[in-house]
Design a protein around this motif. Structure first.
Motif, PDB file in Angstrom:
ATOM      1  N   SER A   1      -2.357   4.637   0.700  1.00 63.23           N
ATOM      2  CA  SER A   1      -2.150   3.631   1.753  1.00 63.23           C
ATOM      3  C   SER A   1      -2.329   2.239   1.200  1.00 63.23           C
ATOM      4  O   SER A   1      -1.572   1.328   1.515  1.00 63.23           O
TER       5      SER A   1
ATOM      6  N   PRO B   1      -0.217   2.013   6.737  1.00 57.74           N
ATOM      7  CA  PRO B   1      -0.910   3.262   7.024  1.00 57.74           C
ATOM      8  C   PRO B   1      -0.063   4.458   6.595  1.00 57.74           C
ATOM      9  O   PRO B   1       1.165   4.360   6.532  1.00 57.74           O
ATOM     10  N   VAL B   2      -0.714   5.556   6.288  1.00 63.93           N
ATOM     11  CA  VAL B   2      -0.012   6.803   5.974  1.00 63.93           C
ATOM     12  C   VAL B   2      -0.554   7.876   6.913  1.00 63.93           C
ATOM     13  O   VAL B   2      -1.761   7.957   7.149  1.00 63.93           O
TER      14      VAL B   2
ATOM     15  N   VAL C   1       5.037   7.363   6.465  1.00 63.67           N
ATOM     16  CA  VAL C   1       4.509   6.036   6.208  1.00 63.67           C
ATOM     17  C   VAL C   1       4.552   5.295   7.530  1.00 63.67           C
ATOM     18  O   VAL C   1       5.615   5.118   8.118  1.00 63.67           O
TER      19      VAL C   1
ATOM     20  N   HIS D   1      -4.779  10.287   9.541  1.00 62.40           N
ATOM     21  CA  HIS D   1      -4.063   9.105   9.054  1.00 62.40           C
ATOM     22  C   HIS D   1      -5.017   7.966   8.736  1.00 62.40           C
ATOM     23  O   HIS D   1      -6.209   8.035   9.019  1.00 62.40           O
ATOM     24  N   THR D   2      -4.482   6.935   8.100  1.00 65.85           N
ATOM     25  CA  THR D   2      -5.325   5.821   7.650  1.00 65.85           C
ATOM     26  C   THR D   2      -5.091   4.594   8.513  1.00 65.85           C
ATOM     27  O   THR D   2      -4.018   4.422   9.096  1.00 65.85           O
TER      28      THR D   2
END
Ligand SMILES: Nc1nc2c(ncn2[C@@H]2O[C@H](COP(=O)(O)OP(=O)(O)OP(=O)(O)O)[C@@H](O)[C@H]2O)c(=O)[nH]1
Ligand SMILES: [Mg+2]
Length: 554
Positions: free
Chosen positions: A45, A51-52, A67, A92-93
């Motif tokens: 990320s 964010p991923v 993505v 997720h980030t």
């Protein structure tokens, strides 16, 4: 290579490759995520600068990499199961931190994910973890539980599998409880749209509720949305749809019924957005017709209308079809055939059209040679909810005891009755009239009323407690005249137990009606003698043994 979802524009091939490699990762079935996965995710990320998001199956397999935020992930097929979790989770980030966002939570809710995790990322490393999952619906509370932020590695040893099993059990137990409380009946939510009609819109919603009830639905919520112009995509606003989805969750409803007709595209988009079965007014009415169709002609006409309405809704949509599953909107002569594909439906339409012509011809010939000395037929018509079915039961009540074979039910909607001093009569119930019959359904509606042409007398039931009872009467009568129905009419002013005495009198006078309460059995003797007079007047004499009011031994 496996597909990358979301916004991958401008990413270096090497980075895309690294992201693609995430598909090879696996998490043990009872863990939320592994340390390796979290670290790699955070690092990627940071490299991507976005964010991923990962979609993981319950067994720990990687299903999708995107993505972007959680919404960038594809919705897993067949994810949605009534009252259960989908079996997928999102990890997720979040580069800026800040915990789970509103879109994160609504994604969790809409697609019934097992859980959603957001990992805060600082300098390419995971820091805190935010976790949320759904909770069983309670009044007044949120539909999810958000855990306080924890250090990212706090979840590494957590028995995620066991926690999930407990949650599923709780959800299933609550769903069973609700089912027990409800009894049968499909739980539906009504959505009326006020396009500026004012009080008229409220009346239309009432009517929609009646239709839903007639189709066997249990209305658990009604929503009247003010919208002078319909949203081209969703008919109502997106926010309203989310609201309705939440209501459906709390009320354990699986179906949305719209009071306006939806285009195939709108129906599809709403279904996609809410994950609920979506019906419009025309489909609801078709379903009612399907229940009332009982001659070959009527069955063919109703199926034809169903297929014609369905056909454009099939384009590229295996999914909606499979969702039809059962219940309102799927009944009818064509029920089993709804699964066939477009081409076969086209062929079926063609065959039905020919079939209908054939039956019509046959009937014309049959009518010419109609038998004399048969049992007179009295058909009951009227606006929806006027009390037709109640009246049918009241007039043939003795049959319910099941003692006398004379009164046994012949077909679901035709019963044998007995008029003192006259003899046997067949009473037949019909499908209710409504205002604004969708044009696509006019032919099918008439076909369900076909039996009226066999009737020697038509009882027209008017609900004396209804607003606009006179107008309802006129609508029905106009339609009957249009159909070319010549049988004598007799107006029955019903529900006098609840009606305003003035309204009742006015209707009795203006329509030359007989006042009754079908529910309480009042006025039925008067009605019976009026019926007898009309029948005798049209050349159908009393049955010989009945003139002495001696009833035959059953
Ligand atoms: N108070 C009162 N309620 C009645 C009377 N007759 C019928 N109802 C009620 O009116 C509602 C509709 O009655 P139905 O007999 O189903 O009406 P219907 O005309 O067959 O309706 P559709 O088949 O849906 O067109 C029910 O809730 C009945 O209990 C009556 O004489 N008095
Ligand atoms: Mg009825």
């Amino acid at each position: 290579m496996n597909k990358l979802y979301g916004n991958v524009q401008g990413l270096k091939p090497s980075l895309k490759k690294k992201l693609g490699n995430l598909y090879r990762r696996r998490v043990p079935a009872n863990r939320l995520y592994t340390a390796e996965l979290a670290r790699t995710l955070a690092q990627l990320s940071a490299e991507v600068g976005r964010p991923v998001s990962l979609l993981l199956a319950r067994n720990g397999q990687m299903r999708a990499v995107a993505v972007g935020d959680a919404a960038a992930l594809p919705v897993p097929e067949h994810a949605y199961l009534e009252s259960r979790l989908s079996g997928y989770r999102i990890v997720h980030t979040h580069l800026g931190g800040g915990g789970l966002s509103a879109p994160d939570l609504s994604t969790l809710f809409l697609h019934r994910y097992d859980s959603i995790v957001a990992l805060d990322v600082e300098e390419g490393r995971p820091t805190r973890a935010h976790l949320a999952h759904l909770v069983p619906p309670e009044a007044e509370e949120e539909d999810w539980r958000i855990y306080p932020a924890r250090p990212w590695d706090a979840y590494l040893q957590w028995d995620y599998g066991a926690a999930l099993a407990a949650l599923e059990e709780e959800l299933a137990r609550r769903a069973d409880l609700r089912e027990l409380e409800d009894g049968s009946g499909e739980r539906v939510i009504l959505v009326g749209i006020d396009e500026g009609q004012g009080p008229e819109a409220e009346l239309r919603l009432d009517e929609l509720a009646e239709l839903a009830r007639t189709a066997g639905g249990v209305v658990v919520h009604r929503e009247l949305v003010y919208r002078p112009t319909l949203d081209p995509r969703y008919a109502v606003g997106r926010g309203k749809l989310d609201e309705l989805t939440s209501v459906a969750y709390h009320e354990n409803a699986g179906t949305l019924i719209f009071g306006v007709d939806l285009t195939p595209a709108q129906a599809g988009a709403i279904e996609q957005a809410t994950q609920l079965k979506v019906l419009d007014r025309t489909q609801l009415i078709l379903d009612i017709f399907a229940r009332h169709a009982r001659t070959p002609q009527a069955e063919a006409q109703v199926e034809l209308a169903q297929l014609r309405y369905l056909l454009p809704r099939l384009v590229g949509k295996g999914k909606q079809l499979s969702r039809l599953g059962g219940g309102i909107g799927t009944r009818g002569p064509g029920e089993t055939k709804l699964e066939v594909d477009r081409r076969r439906i086209g062929e079926r339409i063609h065959r039905l059209t020919r079939e209908i012509e054939r039956i019509a011809k046959q009937r014309r010939e049959a009518r010419k040679s109609r038998k004399r000395n048969r049992v007179p037929v009295v058909a009951i018509v009227g606006y929806t909810n006027a009390g037709k079915t109640t009246l049918l039961r009241a007039l043939t009540r003795k049959g319910d005891a099941g003692e006398n074979k004379l009164f046994a039910t012949l077909r679901p909607l035709t019963r044998r009755g007995y008029l003192p001093g006259y003899g046997e009569v067949l009473f037949t119930d019909t499908v209710g009239f409504i205002r604004d019959m969708p044009p696509a359904l006019v032919t099918a509606f008439r076909a369900t009323l076909e039996e009226l042409f066999e009737a020697d007398l038509v009882l027209h039931v008017v609900d004396a407690t209804a607003d606009g009872a006179l107008e309802h009467h006129r609508v029905v009568e106009d339609r009957l005249v249009e159909m070319g129905l010549e049988a004598p009419r007799l107006v029955v002013v019903n529900k006098i137990d609840r009606a305003d005495p003035f309204d009742r009198m006015r209707l009795e006078e203006q329509l030359d009606g007989v006042a009754v309460s079908a529910l309480e059995g009042r006025g039925l003797e008067d009605l019976a003698s009026r019926i007898v007079r009309v029948l005798i007047g049209s050349g159908l004499p009393a049955q010989p043994w009945a003139q002495y009011d001696v009833r035959p031994m059953g």
